[in-house]
Every structure is written in C-alpha cells, then in structure tokens.
Design a protein around this motif. Structure first.
Motif, short mmCIF file in Angstrom:
data_model
loop_
_atom_site.label_atom_id
_atom_site.label_comp_id
_atom_site.label_asym_id
_atom_site.label_seq_id
_atom_site.Cartn_x
_atom_site.Cartn_y
_atom_site.Cartn_z
N TRP A 1 0.88 -1.21 0.00
CA TRP A 1 -0.14 0.15 -0.06
C TRP A 1 0.91 1.02 -0.02
O TRP A 1 0.64 2.16 -1.03
N VAL B 1 4.36 0.58 -2.95
CA VAL B 1 4.10 0.55 -4.28
C VAL B 1 2.57 0.85 -4.70
O VAL B 1 2.32 1.33 -5.96
N LYS B 2 1.87 1.56 -3.89
CA LYS B 2 0.68 1.92 -3.76
C LYS B 2 -0.36 1.03 -4.69
O LYS B 2 -1.15 1.57 -5.74
N ILE B 3 -0.31 -0.25 -4.41
CA ILE B 3 -1.35 -1.14 -4.84
C ILE B 3 -2.04 -1.50 -3.49
O ILE B 3 -1.43 -2.10 -2.71
N CYS B 4 -3.29 -1.66 -3.83
CA CYS B 4 -4.16 -2.22 -2.60
C CYS B 4 -4.11 -3.79 -2.80
O CYS B 4 -4.89 -4.16 -3.55
N LEU C 1 -10.56 -6.28 0.27
CA LEU C 1 -10.57 -6.35 1.72
C LEU C 1 -11.32 -5.29 2.38
O LEU C 1 -11.63 -4.09 1.72
N ILE D 1 -11.61 -2.22 4.08
CA ILE D 1 -10.42 -1.23 4.29
C ILE D 1 -10.36 -0.59 5.98
O ILE D 1 -9.38 -0.54 6.42
N PRO D 2 -11.65 -0.45 6.60
CA PRO D 2 -11.56 0.05 7.94
C PRO D 2 -10.71 -0.99 8.88
O PRO D 2 -9.82 -0.88 9.61
N ALA E 1 -7.04 -1.06 7.87
CA ALA E 1 -6.63 0.41 8.15
C ALA E 1 -5.97 0.33 9.69
O ALA E 1 -5.05 0.60 10.19
N PHE F 1 -2.78 -1.34 10.49
CA PHE F 1 -1.58 -0.96 9.86
C PHE F 1 -0.73 -0.17 10.74
O PHE F 1 -1.11 0.64 11.57
N GLY G 1 -8.01 -1.37 -7.23
CA GLY G 1 -6.43 -1.77 -6.53
C GLY G 1 -5.47 -0.49 -6.42
O GLY G 1 -4.43 -1.05 -6.04
N CYS H 1 -10.23 5.97 4.22
CA CYS H 1 -11.67 5.61 5.09
C CYS H 1 -12.29 6.84 5.14
O CYS H 1 -13.66 7.02 5.12
#
Lengths: 221, 328
Positions: free
Chosen positions: A170, A173-176, A212, A214-215, A218, A221, B282, B324
């Motif tokens: 994340w 590489v800025k890929i989720c 995924l 996200i909350p 997050a 992390f 993504g 978020c």
C-alpha cells in the motif's frame, strides 16, 4: 461463505446476483453446508480449488506472466486449497521446466508446509486463525499430488509479516492488495526466501486479490 | 536563484533534463496501464491509458523536477556550506527531504503551523530540518534566511529547472504510447503540467491536446488563463491540498499559455468519486492525484470519443485511515 468472510466479499457475491448461505468456520462445516444445499436445491457443487477446470483456469495466470516476463526464474503465490498454485505449477513447468514455484502460506494455516515436509497430505485440524482470509483452506485431493510433484518449497510467514507486507504494498508500491496476497509478498521478503539458490534472480509474485475491508485493515497498519 | 521571469524552456534543455532524470537511480520509469476504458465502464471508443506516477519514488512525480533542480544549485550547497531551503509540507517537501539526504546536503523545510504533525515527523526522518510558521510568514521567512543566513531557496513549483525536469514525464509518456491524442495532468503549481506539455508539443506532437485539471476550490491557473496574467489563490477550499499553491507562478503561467490547450475544473465530490473508483481497481491514489481521472470520469474533457487518452495519476500519498475518512 464462512462467517468470517469480509463484508466486501459477501456484498460483491450478492451484487453479482448469487445467493449467499453462511456456514460455521472451517472446511468441514463449509463442505457439509455445500453438500446440504446441493441436495436440497438439486444444485451442482463446484469446488473452488479442486475442480480440474478451476486448476486449469488458474494456470492461465502463469501463461500470461511468462508471456510478459519469459525469463523468470521463480514464481511465488500464496496457497489455500491449492488451485492457483497447482495450476501455476502445471502451466509454468510446462513452458519453462527449470522454473521454480514457491508457495507462501500463513504459519497459522500451514497444512501445505506440513504436508510438503511429510510427503503426504495433512489437512488442517480445524479452522485456522489468520488475517489472510483467502488462505484458510487445506490443500486438497486434486491439488496435493500436483503440488507434491512440482512445487519447489513452501515458505511460511507470521501474521505480523503478512500485515507488514500488505502495508508495504500500500505505502510504497501504491497497490491495494488483500492479506492473502500479502502472504506471497511476505514469503519473498522472508529470511527463508533470502536463502534460496543464487541463480534464482528474477522472481514473479502473484498479487492474487485486492478485496479487503479497508477500515479493518487500516486499523492493523 | 529563483527567477520569476525565466524564458520558456527549450527542447534542448528538456532533453538535457530528461537525460539527467533518466540516469538517476532515484526516479523510475513508471508503469502505464493500457486500454483501461472497459475496466472503468467508460465509453468503449475511448482508448484509456493510465500513467502511474503514484508509483514514482516517494509516492509522487516530484523527484523528476527536483533531481534536475538540484543539478543547478550553487557549489557551496553541494559542499555542505550552504543550506537549501524550501516551503512545502506536501509531496515536494517529502521528495526534497529524501533527495537532499541522499546527497548529504543541508536542507531546511518551512511549513505552515497548520500542517499535520506526521509531515514534520516524516521530513525530519529523512534528515532535513523543519521550521514552522504562519502561512503569511512563509515567504518573508525564506527571504530573511536567504538574505541573512545565505541560504539557497528552491522554489517548490515555479522554478524553470524544476519544470524542465518534470518535462521528463512528457517524453516518457511518448515512449510508453507513441501517439496520444489527449494527455491530462493534475495542476497544482503547474510545473508538471507545463513541463509535460512543453516536452510533448516541442517533440513535434502539435496535434496532441494537453489539459490541466484543478479543483474548483483552488483554481488559480484556470482564472489566470481567463485573466491573461497570473493571479493569487483566493479562498482556498478543497481537500486536494497538493493542488492548492498560494498563487499561479509566473513561469508556470507562461508555459501554460504557450503549451497547454485548456484548464478544466473538478469538484471535491468528483475527486473523491475518482479516488474511490481507482481504489476499487486496486490503485492507491491521493485526492490531488485523482483530478485528471475525475475530469474524464465526469465528462469534462472535450472530444474524447475514438481518441487515445492518457490520464496521469500524479500521487498516491494517502493513508488507509485518510482513505476511510474520505470514503465515509
């Protein structure tokens, strides 16, 4: 779907028009529910990993990857039921027999590692406890023989390693990616992987999914 | 020295800057995703290509310009006698701190008192010093440091060398995709937009249209074009902090008038929608970095049907927590 499935995946399944039936955690409960619904509804059961067509379809990933990067020395993918890893093994080894295939696996769900070490299939004793919700199944009756013959090794990683690898993708590489994909990245970053043969230089990593909540992630992390 | 009256950048200088940037290990050739129109549900006649500058080193395109900007700082700065000073709490400040630390240069970053603490921590983490002051005091403080402490000021967006370095993006886009019809770039200070447009047009692609996109709540370059001269930002009101400099720089304005076809505006809601859409695919893209995509998504770009369109995603420095917050 198991009760632990991320909401985003449940919503997506419904969004595509399918009916969701929940079951308790664990492969046994999942299979029992699937068999029950199949019988009651007169439905055909499609295994998410053991069906030969699923394995073959997953193999197209390796065909595509080797078209894009023909001189890969290794491919790393995370393992659950083993459909993806088995498909990649067959396809990649056929195209480039010298290529090495590695499976990344959560240490908290290490049936593939144990099986590989023992030379026989040892499924998980019960539902595993891992953030990598896509790595919770055991290698199965169709995928195990393929993995046994073609896989180079299994690299197990801790929950913390999975989270940090997911976070790295994340932040840098800025890929989720979802944690199960993080498992493969974590495998490549592990000490064990650093010790692989020096002639393995070009490594392809499969970022298998990005679904995924996200909350929830997050917060980790 | 920052020269607000610099001449327009030439093809020769753009090519020199491009060589410097390409040789540097601190700037990568970012990926371009091709034929993405179907993925995002756009009109199928649009051939959409996404340039992923969010994947650039430090998470935004800034190293391109700074690498070349650092090539023309005084010898005293290179030897460590002189401190390099800039004003930026954002992506410029981050890349500046990172690149100066690699070359072991003395660096000071001024930021407004309103900047989040984590920016200061991050920039200090790279080894640069940080000084906070009220926004209105930023420029006067820089002037004082230059006059009294012989520091060398590096302008964070209106420097002609910076613009020339950013032009490397234009050449790279032409390498990735020989003949784009349209290239769309997010516009903050306008350095990336100006440099990219100059590189593309001066390379002979006179029929390639280049658009810049600003937030409605920070539209200095848009209004500057309408007025025929660079204007100050008034009543800044946008979540895209990276696209809201205090004024349209004179150098960037001149390059905008010469090389950019038009400026487009997007709302904050449109920025968030773009960010969500890209996240769904993504990609981690910050609000400021999503502006060009937002312009396409909301039909702001004229005559796109049947055209090859390059959208530049300029930065991805947004945390999962911030994402978020924006999504809810």
């Amino acid at each position: 779907m198991q009760s632990i499935s991320p909401q985003i995946k449940v919503d997506a399944v419904r969004g595509y028009g399918a009916t969701v039936v929940f079951c308790e955690r664990g492969e046994k409960a999942r299979q029992e529910m699937a068999d029950k619904v199949a019988e009651e509804e007169g439905a055909i059961f499609l295994s998410s990993a053991q069906h030969p067509d699923v394995i073959a379809g997953q193999g197209t990933m390796a065909v595509e990857l080797l078209q894009q990067v023909p001189d890969l020395d290794a491919i790393v993918a995370s393992v659950s039921g083993g459909g993806m890893v088995a498909g990649i093994c067959i396809a990649a080894k056929h195209i480039k027999p010298s290529i090495k295939i590695y499976a990344g696996e959560p240490i908290n769900a290490d049936d593939c590692a144990k099986s590989f070490a023992a030379g026989k299939r040892i499924p998980l004793p019960g539902p595993p406890n891992t953030i990598a919700d896509g790595n919770v199944a055991s290698v199965g009756y169709n995928t195990w023989p393929i993995i046994k013959d073609y896989l180079e090794d299994v690299v197990t990683v801790s929950e913390e390693e999975i989270i940090q690898a997911t976070r790295l993708m994340w932040e840098r590489v800025k890929i989720c990616i979802e944690p199960s994909a993080g498992t493969a990245v974590a495998a490549v970053l592990s000490d064990k992987f650093k010790a692989i043969p020096k002639d393995v230089k070009k490594v392809g990593v499969i970022l298998s999914g990005g679904n995924l909540d996200i909350p929830k992630i997050a917060a980790l992390f | 020295m920052y020269d607000p009256d610099a001449p327009l950048v030439t093809l020769d200088e753009l090519k020199s800057a491009n060589e410097v940037v390409k040789e540097s290990p601190h700037c990568i050739h970012t990926p371009m995703l091709h034929h993405m129109q179907e993925k995002f549900g756009f009109d199928e006649s649009i051939d959409l290509h996404l340039k992923l500058e969010n994947m650039q080193i430090t998470g935004s395109f800034k190293p391109r310009g700074i690498i070349y900007q650092l090539k023309s700082v005084p010898e005293k700065a290179i030897s460590g006698e002189q401190t390099l000073v800039t004003m930026s709490a954002g992506n410029y400040g981050k890349a500046f701190a990172y690149l100066t630390s690699l070359q072991k240069l003395k660096a000071l970053v001024l930021m407004p008192v309103t900047a989040p603490d984590n920016r200061e921590t991050l920039i200090k983490g790279y080894g640069a010093d940080v000084l906070r002051c009220p926004s209105s005091e930023l420029q006067p403080t820089v002037d004082k440091l230059v006059a009294e402490e012989s520091m060398h000021f590096m302008h964070s967006f209106d420097d002609a060398r910076l613009l020339a370095g950013h032009g490397s993006l234009g050449f790279e886009i032409l390498e990735d995709l020989g003949d784009p019809d349209i290239v769309v770039v997010c516009c903050g200070g306008g350095g990336l937009l100006g440099g990219t447009a100059a590189a593309i047009k001066l390379s002979g692609k006179s029929s390639t249209r280049v658009y810049g996109v600003e937030p409605e709540g920070a539209s200095a370059m848009y209004r500057s074009r309408k007025n025929g001269h660079p204007v100050k930002e008034e009543n800044i009101n946008t979540i895209a902090a990276g696209l809201a400099p205090p004024y349209a720089g004179p150098n960037c304005f001149r390059h905008n008038m010469e090389f950019v076809d038009d400026m487009l505006l997007v709302s904050d809601d449109e920025l968030v929608k773009a960010m969500k859409t890209l996240y769904g695919a993504g990609l981690v893209v910050e609000p400021s970095g999503s502006a060009a995509f937002a312009a396409l998504q909301n039909n702001k770009i004229p005559d796109v049907k049947g055209k090859k369109v390059v959208i530049v995603l300029t930065g991805g420095n947004v945390t999962p927590q911030e994402l978020c917050k924006y999504m809810n």
